[in-house]
Design a protein around this motif. Structure first.
Motif, mmCIF file in Angstrom:
data_model
loop_
_atom_site.group_PDB
_atom_site.id
_atom_site.type_symbol
_atom_site.label_atom_id
_atom_site.label_comp_id
_atom_site.label_asym_id
_atom_site.label_seq_id
_atom_site.Cartn_x
_atom_site.Cartn_y
_atom_site.Cartn_z
ATOM 1 N N THR A 54 0.585 2.009 -7.434
ATOM 2 C CA THR A 54 1.069 2.990 -6.466
ATOM 3 C C THR A 54 0.929 4.382 -7.054
ATOM 4 O O THR A 54 1.438 4.652 -8.145
ATOM 5 C CB THR A 54 2.543 2.713 -6.133
ATOM 6 O OG1 THR A 54 2.665 1.392 -5.603
ATOM 7 C CG2 THR A 54 3.072 3.716 -5.123
ATOM 8 N N ASP A 147 4.174 -4.780 -2.575
ATOM 9 C CA ASP A 147 2.862 -4.140 -2.722
ATOM 10 C C ASP A 147 1.860 -5.260 -3.021
ATOM 11 O O ASP A 147 1.400 -5.412 -4.153
ATOM 12 C CB ASP A 147 2.904 -3.113 -3.850
ATOM 13 C CG ASP A 147 1.567 -2.390 -4.013
ATOM 14 O OD1 ASP A 147 0.703 -2.516 -3.129
ATOM 15 O OD2 ASP A 147 1.391 -1.717 -5.042
ATOM 16 N N GLU A 177 3.645 -1.537 1.100
ATOM 17 C CA GLU A 177 2.337 -0.884 1.089
ATOM 18 C C GLU A 177 1.325 -1.822 1.726
ATOM 19 O O GLU A 177 1.330 -3.029 1.453
ATOM 20 C CB GLU A 177 1.890 -0.559 -0.336
ATOM 21 C CG GLU A 177 2.622 0.598 -0.960
ATOM 22 C CD GLU A 177 2.011 1.031 -2.278
ATOM 23 O OE1 GLU A 177 0.787 0.890 -2.456
ATOM 24 O OE2 GLU A 177 2.774 1.503 -3.143
ATOM 25 N N VAL A 203 -4.039 4.001 1.966
ATOM 26 C CA VAL A 203 -2.782 3.255 1.842
ATOM 27 C C VAL A 203 -1.743 3.776 2.831
ATOM 28 O O VAL A 203 -1.481 4.978 2.909
ATOM 29 C CB VAL A 203 -2.231 3.375 0.405
ATOM 30 C CG1 VAL A 203 -0.878 2.678 0.297
ATOM 31 C CG2 VAL A 203 -3.212 2.793 -0.590
ATOM 32 N N TYR A 205 2.275 3.451 3.587
ATOM 33 C CA TYR A 205 3.499 2.999 2.933
ATOM 34 C C TYR A 205 4.681 3.197 3.864
ATOM 35 O O TYR A 205 4.736 4.160 4.638
ATOM 36 C CB TYR A 205 3.705 3.681 1.587
ATOM 37 C CG TYR A 205 3.630 5.187 1.560
ATOM 38 C CD1 TYR A 205 4.791 5.949 1.547
ATOM 39 C CD2 TYR A 205 2.397 5.860 1.518
ATOM 40 C CE1 TYR A 205 4.732 7.343 1.498
ATOM 41 C CE2 TYR A 205 2.327 7.241 1.473
ATOM 42 C CZ TYR A 205 3.503 7.974 1.476
ATOM 43 O OH TYR A 205 3.433 9.352 1.431
#
Length: 211
Positions: A54, A147, A177, A203, A205
């Motif tokens: 991340t 994630d 994510e 990405v 989130y």
């Protein structure tokens, strides 16, 4: 769990599923913690295809959403990978943190990080995240970080969300994510709703709460 003041949520908009999930440009070998007790600590991470830490600015946004002081919170990092999310939570005072990872080399690296940081509140377990969450005690974690591998299908993400939701007490939160945004319509059948949503490159989130 202590409630935190949140601004108006920004709902994610559903989009058609792409034929193939975009891949990260390259694996990274170093991750830096950005706040709290372990601020600026560097985590050396084995190169693994598809391992996508991340980004710093996303983590900074996430922990602004959660609040800088996580004392009293129990945090589960279900697809730990580099350990950046769980260790960042520990750095900011989380009472208990569990890192789940099934890759033996990454597990070894995570345990080395925990030992070097003297992070006694952090536990590392080599496990399949879905199986572990499905057998875990309900309501045991205040924040669950999800994630999953970047190429995970929508079905795989949905399975992770379904496994994580029972682990939350009232007021608990899931951080997700994914390569696509998850809309309210997609989340409602899972008993979840969007409290925050952002995007950084490919990405998306999300901070999700219970309906």
């Amino acid at each position: 769990m202590r409630r935190r003041e949140l601004a108006e949520p920004v709902p994610a908009q559903g989009v058609p599923r792409p034929s193939r999930a975009p891949q990260p440009a390259r694996p990274l070998g170093t991750v830096r913690l950005i706040g709290g007790l372990y601020k600026r600590s560097k985590l050396q991470v084995p190169d693994r295809l598809g391992l996508r830490p991340t980004p710093d600015r996303v983590r900074e946004t996430l922990f602004n959403w959660l609040g800088q002081d996580l004392r009293g919170l129990r945090c589960l990092d279900a697809f730990a990978g580099t350990g950046a999310l769980g260790l960042e939570a520990a750095s900011r005072g989380a009472t208990a943190v569990c890192l789940l990872e099934r890759d033996p080399a990454l597990v070894q690296a995570l345990r080395a990080h925990v030992q070097r940081l003297s992070a006694a509140q952090v536990q590392v377990q080599q496990a399949d995240a879905l199986a572990w969450m499905r057998s875990a005690a309900p309501g045991a974690w205040d924040v669950v970080f999800l994630d999953p591998p970047f190429a995970a299908t929508a079905e795989a993400v949905q399975a992770a969300l379904s496994a994580a939701r029972p682990l939350l007490p009232a007021g608990g939160l899931i951080y997700l994510e994914a390569p696509l945004p998850w809309s309210e319509a997609m989340l409602q059948p899972l008993g979840l709703q969007v409290q925050r949503h952002g995007r950084a490159g490919q990405v998306h989130y999300h901070l999700l709460g219970l309906v």
